[in-house]
Scaffold this active site. Sequence first.
Site, short mmCIF file in Angstrom:
data_model
loop_
_atom_site.label_atom_id
_atom_site.label_comp_id
_atom_site.label_asym_id
_atom_site.label_seq_id
_atom_site.Cartn_x
_atom_site.Cartn_y
_atom_site.Cartn_z
N LYS A 74 0.80 -1.23 0.00
CA LYS A 74 0.00 0.00 0.00
C LYS A 74 0.83 1.28 0.00
O LYS A 74 0.39 2.31 -0.50
CB LYS A 74 -0.97 -0.01 1.18
CG LYS A 74 -2.06 -1.07 1.06
CD LYS A 74 -3.10 -0.94 2.15
CE LYS A 74 -4.20 -1.98 1.96
NZ LYS A 74 -5.32 -1.78 2.90
N ASP A 116 -9.91 2.88 1.30
CA ASP A 116 -9.96 2.29 2.64
C ASP A 116 -10.61 3.23 3.66
O ASP A 116 -11.35 2.79 4.54
CB ASP A 116 -8.55 1.95 3.13
CG ASP A 116 -8.08 0.58 2.65
OD1 ASP A 116 -8.95 -0.25 2.29
OD2 ASP A 116 -6.87 0.34 2.64
#
Length: 281
Positions: A74, A116
Amino acid sequence: MTFTNDATRPYAEVIGDPIAHSKSPLIHGFWLEVLGIDADYRATHVTPEALPGYFAQRRADPHWRGCNITIPHKLAALDHVEDRGGVRGTIGAINLALRVDALDDEGDAIIGTNTDAGGFYAPIAGLDLSGAPVTVIGAGGAARAILFALSKIGVGPVTILNRNVLKAAALLATFGLKGQALPLNAGIGPCALLVNASALGMAGQPPLDVDLSALPEDAVVYDVVYAPLETALLKAARARDLETVDGLDMLIGQAALAFEMLFGAEPPRDRDEDLRALLTK
């Protein structure tokens, strides 16, 4: 490492190391089938060393719409995409890489974004957390998105538990949050919301063993881990009759935002009950 380019129709995928546990193909595949969209979604194992080559090969594949990004990529994936939304300076991690032409733009650039934060917040949007103390376990990519979301809703002091205390303290400063950074073994103090934003408790990872006795009766325990779905943390919280949020809530929420960007259609959220049943078989 060579990544197969044998697609004959549009496709997207999720990348990570490991990746076999990912439920993203089931989620996106379910929505594609319900909506009758002629496209594919799959999981692809990409090691950290292979990440540059992966993006180079996918950039040349006209059928590739983009990819969801999970542990441990990420942060590193930011180096391989355009950051048109300034994610590096805010959340500092991405979980979605998207072909520009997937947004009806021109060119073959790949942009990075993060769903997210929105996926995390959706299940707790009805809670009044303004000024409330929060504890977050972990300081990785998922934690960055979660802390970003928490900073936007004005929570009270935030305690981050992490192996690297200096890294956790830096995150508090990054997101302008008041609170403290403590080692993992410091224990859980009283708070309104406890979030496990780490991989601890995930299948194949070390267990997360914490004492929840200090939590008040109205506390909410939120675990982003979804494999297994019934983590030891959630089991302990339910044993105390605390309200819980499991990893599928965040997973489905962030996937819904990604799906619309990848395939240009809103996912059928009225079928969430059927989707959860599929994911928990």
